[in-house]
Design a protein around this motif. Structure first.
Motif, PDB file in Angstrom:
ATOM      1  N   SER A  32       0.782  -1.231   0.000  1.00 58.22           N
ATOM      2  CA  SER A  32       0.000   0.000   0.000  1.00 58.22           C
ATOM      3  C   SER A  32       0.821   1.292   0.000  1.00 58.22           C
ATOM      4  N   LYS A  33       2.084   1.213   0.286  1.00 60.32           N
ATOM      5  CA  LYS A  33       2.937   2.401   0.325  1.00 60.32           C
ATOM      6  C   LYS A  33       4.221   2.128  -0.436  1.00 60.32           C
ATOM      7  N   GLN A  34       5.109   3.101  -0.426  1.00 57.07           N
ATOM      8  CA  GLN A  34       6.413   2.937  -1.052  1.00 57.07           C
ATOM      9  C   GLN A  34       7.172   1.792  -0.396  1.00 57.07           C
ATOM     10  N   VAL A  35       7.882   1.029  -1.204  1.00 55.16           N
ATOM     11  CA  VAL A  35       8.702  -0.059  -0.679  1.00 55.16           C
ATOM     12  C   VAL A  35      10.056   0.507  -0.274  1.00 55.16           C
ATOM     13  N   TYR A  36      10.459   0.199   0.965  1.00 54.19           N
ATOM     14  CA  TYR A  36      11.747   0.670   1.468  1.00 54.19           C
ATOM     15  C   TYR A  36      12.777  -0.446   1.559  1.00 54.19           C
ATOM     16  N   ALA A  37      12.322  -1.687   1.601  1.00 52.69           N
ATOM     17  CA  ALA A  37      13.267  -2.792   1.728  1.00 52.69           C
ATOM     18  C   ALA A  37      12.737  -4.012   0.998  1.00 52.69           C
ATOM     19  N   THR A  38      13.646  -4.735   0.375  1.00 50.15           N
ATOM     20  CA  THR A  38      13.307  -6.007  -0.256  1.00 50.15           C
ATOM     21  C   THR A  38      14.348  -7.037   0.143  1.00 50.15           C
ATOM     22  N   ASN A  39      13.878  -8.219   0.442  1.00 49.98           N
ATOM     23  CA  ASN A  39      14.747  -9.372   0.662  1.00 49.98           C
ATOM     24  C   ASN A  39      14.383 -10.318  -0.469  1.00 49.98           C
ATOM     25  N   ASP A  47      15.077 -23.940 -16.378  1.00 51.98           N
ATOM     26  CA  ASP A  47      14.299 -24.914 -17.153  1.00 51.98           C
ATOM     27  C   ASP A  47      13.790 -26.087 -16.322  1.00 51.98           C
ATOM     28  N   LYS A  48      13.882 -25.979 -15.021  1.00 54.69           N
ATOM     29  CA  LYS A  48      13.370 -27.045 -14.169  1.00 54.69           C
ATOM     30  C   LYS A  48      12.401 -26.481 -13.134  1.00 54.69           C
ATOM     31  N   ASP A  49      12.914 -25.714 -12.193  1.00 51.80           N
ATOM     32  CA  ASP A  49      12.067 -25.202 -11.113  1.00 51.80           C
ATOM     33  C   ASP A  49      12.537 -23.837 -10.620  1.00 51.80           C
ATOM     34  N   LEU A  50      13.082 -23.015 -11.522  1.00 54.09           N
ATOM     35  CA  LEU A  50      13.571 -21.685 -11.154  1.00 54.09           C
ATOM     36  C   LEU A  50      12.414 -20.844 -10.622  1.00 54.09           C
ATOM     37  N   ARG A  51      12.643 -20.169  -9.493  1.00 52.41           N
ATOM     38  CA  ARG A  51      11.619 -19.332  -8.904  1.00 52.41           C
ATOM     39  C   ARG A  51      12.256 -18.176  -8.137  1.00 52.41           C
ATOM     40  N   LEU A  52      11.490 -17.124  -7.982  1.00 54.54           N
ATOM     41  CA  LEU A  52      11.911 -15.925  -7.276  1.00 54.54           C
ATOM     42  C   LEU A  52      11.128 -15.828  -5.976  1.00 54.54           C
ATOM     43  N   ILE A  53      11.822 -15.578  -4.891  1.00 53.47           N
ATOM     44  CA  ILE A  53      11.188 -15.313  -3.606  1.00 53.47           C
ATOM     45  C   ILE A  53      11.544 -13.876  -3.238  1.00 53.47           C
ATOM     46  N   CYS A  54      10.530 -13.070  -2.935  1.00 54.73           N
ATOM     47  CA  CYS A  54      10.762 -11.666  -2.612  1.00 54.73           C
ATOM     48  C   CYS A  54       9.832 -11.249  -1.478  1.00 54.73           C
ATOM     49  N   VAL A  55      10.392 -10.664  -0.436  1.00 58.59           N
ATOM     50  CA  VAL A  55       9.610 -10.104   0.660  1.00 58.59           C
ATOM     51  C   VAL A  55       9.800  -8.588   0.598  1.00 58.59           C
ATOM     52  N   LEU A  56       8.688  -7.858   0.579  1.00 55.84           N
ATOM     53  CA  LEU A  56       8.703  -6.399   0.483  1.00 55.84           C
ATOM     54  C   LEU A  56       8.268  -5.792   1.806  1.00 55.84           C
ATOM     55  N   SER A  57       8.821  -4.632   2.134  1.00 57.81           N
ATOM     56  CA  SER A  57       8.406  -3.925   3.347  1.00 57.81           C
ATOM     57  C   SER A  57       8.254  -2.440   3.056  1.00 57.81           C
ATOM     58  N   ASN A  58       7.212  -1.838   3.636  1.00 59.70           N
ATOM     59  CA  ASN A  58       7.026  -0.394   3.501  1.00 59.70           C
ATOM     60  C   ASN A  58       7.451   0.335   4.775  1.00 59.70           C
ATOM     61  N   GLU A  60      10.185   2.176   6.848  1.00 63.81           N
ATOM     62  CA  GLU A  60      11.456   2.861   6.590  1.00 63.81           C
ATOM     63  C   GLU A  60      12.589   2.347   7.462  1.00 63.81           C
ATOM     64  N   ASP A  61      12.281   1.840   8.625  1.00 59.80           N
ATOM     65  CA  ASP A  61      13.305   1.361   9.558  1.00 59.80           C
ATOM     66  C   ASP A  61      13.386  -0.163   9.570  1.00 59.80           C
ATOM     67  N   GLU A  62      13.020  -0.784   8.482  1.00 59.76           N
ATOM     68  CA  GLU A  62      12.973  -2.247   8.401  1.00 59.76           C
ATOM     69  C   GLU A  62      14.376  -2.845   8.447  1.00 59.76           C
ATOM     70  N   GLU A  63      14.624  -3.632   9.440  1.00 58.41           N
ATOM     71  CA  GLU A  63      15.868  -4.392   9.544  1.00 58.41           C
ATOM     72  C   GLU A  63      15.553  -5.884   9.591  1.00 58.41           C
ATOM     73  N   ASP A  64      14.400  -6.221  10.181  1.00 57.13           N
ATOM     74  CA  ASP A  64      14.028  -7.622  10.358  1.00 57.13           C
ATOM     75  C   ASP A  64      13.785  -8.354   9.048  1.00 57.13           C
ATOM     76  N   ILE A  65      13.497  -7.620   7.984  1.00 59.66           N
ATOM     77  CA  ILE A  65      13.198  -8.267   6.704  1.00 59.66           C
ATOM     78  C   ILE A  65      14.369  -9.142   6.239  1.00 59.66           C
ATOM     79  N   PHE A  66      15.568  -8.757   6.605  1.00 60.00           N
ATOM     80  CA  PHE A  66      16.740  -9.504   6.174  1.00 60.00           C
ATOM     81  C   PHE A  66      17.014 -10.721   7.051  1.00 60.00           C
ATOM     82  N   LYS A  67      16.265 -10.840   8.134  1.00 56.05           N
ATOM     83  CA  LYS A  67      16.371 -12.018   8.998  1.00 56.05           C
ATOM     84  C   LYS A  67      15.381 -13.113   8.589  1.00 56.05           C
TER      85      LYS A  67
END
Length: 89
Positions: A32-39, A47-58, A60-67
């Protein structure tokens, strides 16, 4: 105009950087807001099972996202396609 063909070869870090920039700039589509951090990570094999995992956070003081363990996210969530789902932890 002269016709051109160019080659770009990217390593994993460069690919993840581009994907992070995409999600940061398109964040309002997913959150709902600007993204400040992505993990973010790529898992699987091409060609087998390639996939992207992305966690977004809005937060500004996000540190836990990287944990957050993205391998656990991979095991816990079905494919979301071009949609996002809430992470409850």
């Amino acid at each position: 105009m002269k016709k051109q063909k160019k080659v770009i070869k990217l390593n994993q870090e460069e690919i993840l950087s581009i994907l992070s920039e995409y999600f940061n700039s398109s964040g309002d589509k997913y959150i709902s807001k600007q993204v400040y951090a992505t993990n973010i990570c790529l898992l699987g094999e091409i060609d087998k099972d390639l996939r992207l995992i992305c966690v977004l956070s809005n937060d500004e003081d996000e540190e836990d996202i990287f944990k957050i363990n993205l391998n656990n996210i991979d095991k816990s969530f079905d494919y979301t396609g071009d949609e996002s789902v809430d992470l409850i932890h």
